[in-house]
Design an enzyme around this catalytic site. Structure first.
Site, PDB file in Angstrom:
ATOM      1  N   TYR A 150      35.162  47.475  38.498  1.00  0.00           N
ATOM      2  CA  TYR A 150      34.447  46.343  37.895  1.00  0.00           C
ATOM      3  C   TYR A 150      34.677  46.337  36.373  1.00  0.00           C
ATOM      4  O   TYR A 150      35.024  45.301  35.795  1.00  0.00           O
ATOM      5  CB  TYR A 150      32.949  46.435  38.211  1.00  0.00           C
ATOM      6  CG  TYR A 150      32.126  45.433  37.425  1.00  0.00           C
ATOM      7  CD1 TYR A 150      32.155  44.082  37.746  1.00  0.00           C
ATOM      8  CD2 TYR A 150      31.356  45.847  36.331  1.00  0.00           C
ATOM      9  CE1 TYR A 150      31.430  43.161  37.004  1.00  0.00           C
ATOM     10  CE2 TYR A 150      30.627  44.934  35.591  1.00  0.00           C
ATOM     11  CZ  TYR A 150      30.671  43.591  35.928  1.00  0.00           C
ATOM     12  OH  TYR A 150      29.960  42.678  35.181  1.00  0.00           O
TER      13      TYR A 150
ATOM     14  N   ILE B 213      31.685  24.860  34.928  1.00  0.00           N
ATOM     15  CA  ILE B 213      31.160  26.231  34.961  1.00  0.00           C
ATOM     16  C   ILE B 213      31.239  26.807  36.372  1.00  0.00           C
ATOM     17  O   ILE B 213      30.921  26.118  37.347  1.00  0.00           O
ATOM     18  CB  ILE B 213      29.714  26.294  34.399  1.00  0.00           C
ATOM     19  CG1 ILE B 213      29.188  27.745  34.409  1.00  0.00           C
ATOM     20  CG2 ILE B 213      28.756  25.358  35.131  1.00  0.00           C
ATOM     21  CD1 ILE B 213      27.903  27.943  33.594  1.00  0.00           C
ATOM     22  N   THR B 214      31.638  28.082  36.472  1.00  0.00           N
ATOM     23  CA  THR B 214      31.621  28.786  37.753  1.00  0.00           C
ATOM     24  C   THR B 214      30.394  29.696  37.791  1.00  0.00           C
ATOM     25  O   THR B 214      29.861  30.086  36.751  1.00  0.00           O
ATOM     26  CB  THR B 214      32.894  29.644  37.945  1.00  0.00           C
ATOM     27  OG1 THR B 214      32.893  30.714  36.989  1.00  0.00           O
ATOM     28  CG2 THR B 214      34.160  28.822  37.781  1.00  0.00           C
TER      29      THR B 214
ATOM     30  N   ALA C 120      27.332  29.029  38.805  1.00  0.00           N
ATOM     31  CA  ALA C 120      26.116  28.365  38.321  1.00  0.00           C
ATOM     32  C   ALA C 120      25.041  28.283  39.395  1.00  0.00           C
ATOM     33  O   ALA C 120      24.043  27.587  39.229  1.00  0.00           O
ATOM     34  CB  ALA C 120      26.456  26.969  37.806  1.00  0.00           C
TER      35      ALA C 120
ATOM     36  N   SER D 295      23.425  30.939  40.410  1.00  0.00           N
ATOM     37  CA  SER D 295      22.608  32.150  40.310  1.00  0.00           C
ATOM     38  C   SER D 295      22.637  32.670  38.876  1.00  0.00           C
ATOM     39  O   SER D 295      23.503  32.277  38.072  1.00  0.00           O
ATOM     40  CB  SER D 295      23.194  33.206  41.254  1.00  0.00           C
ATOM     41  OG  SER D 295      22.446  34.396  41.209  1.00  0.00           O
ATOM     42  N   GLY D 296      21.694  33.543  38.554  1.00  0.00           N
ATOM     43  CA  GLY D 296      21.762  34.360  37.348  1.00  0.00           C
ATOM     44  C   GLY D 296      21.990  33.628  36.040  1.00  0.00           C
ATOM     45  O   GLY D 296      21.456  32.535  35.803  1.00  0.00           O
TER      46      GLY D 296
HETATM   47  N1  LIG Z   1      23.949  41.013  35.314  1.00  0.00           N
HETATM   48  C1  LIG Z   1      24.469  41.772  34.371  1.00  0.00           C
HETATM   49  O1  LIG Z   1      23.850  42.761  33.924  1.00  0.00           O
HETATM   50  C2  LIG Z   1      25.811  41.462  33.774  1.00  0.00           C
HETATM   51  C3  LIG Z   1      26.239  42.244  32.698  1.00  0.00           C
HETATM   52  C4  LIG Z   1      27.482  41.979  32.137  1.00  0.00           C
HETATM   53  C5  LIG Z   1      28.256  40.931  32.636  1.00  0.00           C
HETATM   54  N2  LIG Z   1      27.808  40.207  33.694  1.00  0.00           N
HETATM   55  C6  LIG Z   1      28.678  39.132  34.193  1.00  0.00           C
HETATM   56  O2  LIG Z   1      27.953  37.925  34.249  1.00  0.00           O
HETATM   57  C7  LIG Z   1      28.545  37.046  35.211  1.00  0.00           C
HETATM   58  C8  LIG Z   1      27.442  36.408  36.052  1.00  0.00           C
HETATM   59  O3  LIG Z   1      26.754  37.424  36.758  1.00  0.00           O
HETATM   60  P1  LIG Z   1      25.196  37.371  37.101  1.00  0.00           P
HETATM   61  O4  LIG Z   1      24.598  38.591  36.525  1.00  0.00           O
HETATM   62  O5  LIG Z   1      24.608  36.058  36.751  1.00  0.00           O
HETATM   63  O6  LIG Z   1      25.276  37.618  38.694  1.00  0.00           O
HETATM   64  P2  LIG Z   1      24.784  36.794  39.971  1.00  0.00           P
HETATM   65  O7  LIG Z   1      23.355  36.422  39.837  1.00  0.00           O
HETATM   66  O8  LIG Z   1      25.190  37.644  41.122  1.00  0.00           O
HETATM   67  O9  LIG Z   1      25.690  35.470  39.933  1.00  0.00           O
HETATM   68  C9  LIG Z   1      27.058  35.518  40.218  1.00  0.00           C
HETATM   69  C10 LIG Z   1      27.566  34.106  40.444  1.00  0.00           C
HETATM   70  O10 LIG Z   1      28.976  34.177  40.755  1.00  0.00           O
HETATM   71  C11 LIG Z   1      29.200  33.475  41.993  1.00  0.00           C
HETATM   72  N3  LIG Z   1      30.323  34.072  42.720  1.00  0.00           N
HETATM   73  C12 LIG Z   1      30.522  35.380  42.986  1.00  0.00           C
HETATM   74  N4  LIG Z   1      31.656  35.531  43.726  1.00  0.00           N
HETATM   75  C13 LIG Z   1      32.151  34.280  43.935  1.00  0.00           C
HETATM   76  C14 LIG Z   1      33.266  33.769  44.633  1.00  0.00           C
HETATM   77  N5  LIG Z   1      34.112  34.566  45.311  1.00  0.00           N
HETATM   78  N6  LIG Z   1      33.473  32.442  44.626  1.00  0.00           N
HETATM   79  C15 LIG Z   1      32.630  31.609  43.982  1.00  0.00           C
HETATM   80  N7  LIG Z   1      31.540  32.027  43.301  1.00  0.00           N
HETATM   81  C16 LIG Z   1      31.301  33.343  43.288  1.00  0.00           C
HETATM   82  C17 LIG Z   1      27.886  33.628  42.759  1.00  0.00           C
HETATM   83  O11 LIG Z   1      27.801  32.665  43.794  1.00  0.00           O
HETATM   84  P3  LIG Z   1      26.686  32.800  44.982  1.00  0.00           P
HETATM   85  O12 LIG Z   1      25.424  32.208  44.444  1.00  0.00           O
HETATM   86  O13 LIG Z   1      27.280  32.026  46.099  1.00  0.00           O
HETATM   87  O14 LIG Z   1      26.518  34.271  45.290  1.00  0.00           O
HETATM   88  C18 LIG Z   1      26.888  33.410  41.630  1.00  0.00           C
HETATM   89  O15 LIG Z   1      26.744  32.042  41.331  1.00  0.00           O
HETATM   90  C19 LIG Z   1      29.553  37.894  35.992  1.00  0.00           C
HETATM   91  O16 LIG Z   1      30.852  37.622  35.522  1.00  0.00           O
HETATM   92  C20 LIG Z   1      29.182  39.330  35.632  1.00  0.00           C
HETATM   93  O17 LIG Z   1      30.285  40.198  35.680  1.00  0.00           O
HETATM   94  C21 LIG Z   1      26.601  40.434  34.286  1.00  0.00           C
END
Ligand SMILES: NC(=O)c1ccc[n+]([C@@H]2O[C@H](COP(=O)([O-])OP(=O)(O)OC[C@H]3O[C@@H](n4cnc5c(N)ncnc54)[C@H](OP(=O)(O)O)[C@@H]3O)[C@@H](O)[C@H]2O)c1
Length: 280
Positions: A164, A8-9, A11, A13-14
């Protein structure tokens, strides 16, 4: 999930962090891909408290860089004799246009190319472990977006939200084409919308965009709720034969007509192969 290995990537956060914890609690062994040492070690330690006897592992990569994604895929493939599930989840939103060392726009590189290249690098392990699954975290943000093959790197008229959403359209088209190409291999591919979730998402986007996302998060669901469809697609027997579909709230959902366009899916695949310098 006992005896299963899940890569998993995102992981650290969030929703990725919650999904990995849930899967660990179900007996899975997690292989996480992270970019930050401190956050990675904390996530790994937290998994260790959930299932102390399981040898969870971690690999480091900045997923916006092609060389890093290729290297980490090769490292994981060398270390893991079997991979039952790949969850491409890491993603981000950027307020201003930035270009990676590979010359790609940062959102496209992080949110789409990393999914494409990591799945390619783990293909042989997934196929050898069939039945296996690829789960791609997409978003309803794809709605109202179109791909522009003459400007995949968004050099013209950059808008953070639009770019995005377009990267999330790429996730759905990639899933569709992957499912079509790997049909019969025993490896399925499905994508999902987690809902609008209160995570760190958008916090680093910069300027007005971060402010707007933070304000909107008042109405967002919890990461626990947002992780449910990831866990469902990674583990449920109900979806063992589902392939090429888009899910929301653990049910198949219908993405836009642009996200169901097979010609676009094929073309995106070809362009991605060229950009990554790989042939699937
Ligand atoms: N939140 C929403 O409302 C929502 C809605 C629809 C879809 N999504 C999708 O859900 C997925 C997870 O998002 P989330 O909401 O859980 O956000 P998040 O809390 O910001 O978590 C994002 C994760 O991706 C990692 N990441 C980002 N850029 C990276 C890079 N260049 N290399 C390696 N790791 C990287 C972050 O690592 P770090 O911990 O190092 O920052 C973190 O673990 C994303 O694909 C997002 O598009 C989110």
């Amino acid at each position: 999930m006992q005896g299963k290995t899940v890569v998993i990537t995102g992981a650290t956060s969030g929703i990725g962090q919650v999904a990995s914890a849930r899967l660990a609690a179900m007996g899975a062994r997690l292989v996480i891909v992270a970019r930050d040492k401190a956050r990675g070690e904390a996530a790994l330690a937290s998994l260790g408290t959930i299932s102390p006897g399981t040898n969870h592992s971690i690999h480091y990569a900045d997923l916006s860089r092609l060389a890093d994604v290729k290297r980490v895929a090769a490292e994981i493939a060398a270390a893991e004799p079997r991979i039952d599930v790949l969850i491409n989840n890491a993603g981000a939103l950027f307020g201003s246009r930035q270009v990676t060392t590979d010359g790609m726009e940062l959102t496209f590189a992080t949110n789409h190319m990393s999914y494409f290249v990591l799945a390619h690098g783990l293909r042989d392990r997934l196929r050898a472990s069939a039945p296996a699954r690829v789960v791609n975290v997409a978003s309803d943000a794809h709605k109202g977006k179109k791909l522009d093959f003459s400007d995949l790197q968004s050099a013209n008229n950059y808008s953070g939200f639009y770019v995005y959403g377009r990267s999330k359209l790429c996730n759905i088209l990639f899933t569709r084409e992957l499912a079509r190409r790997w049909a019969g291999s025993g490896v399925t591919a499905n994508s999902l919308h987690p809902g609008f979730v209160s995570t760190r998402f958008g916090d680093q986007s910069g300027g007005m965009l971060s402010f707007l996302v933070r304000a909107a998060k008042t109405f967002a669901i919890s990461p626990e709720k947002g992780a449910e469809t990831i866990v469902y697609l990674a583990s449920s027997g109900e979806v063992s034969n589902a392939n090429g579909l888009y899910y929301y709230k653990c049910c198949p959902a219908t993405p836009t007509k642009e996200a169901q366009d097979n010609d676009s899916a094929r073309r995106l695949w070809q362009e991605s192969e060229k950009l990554a310098g790989i042939t699937y």
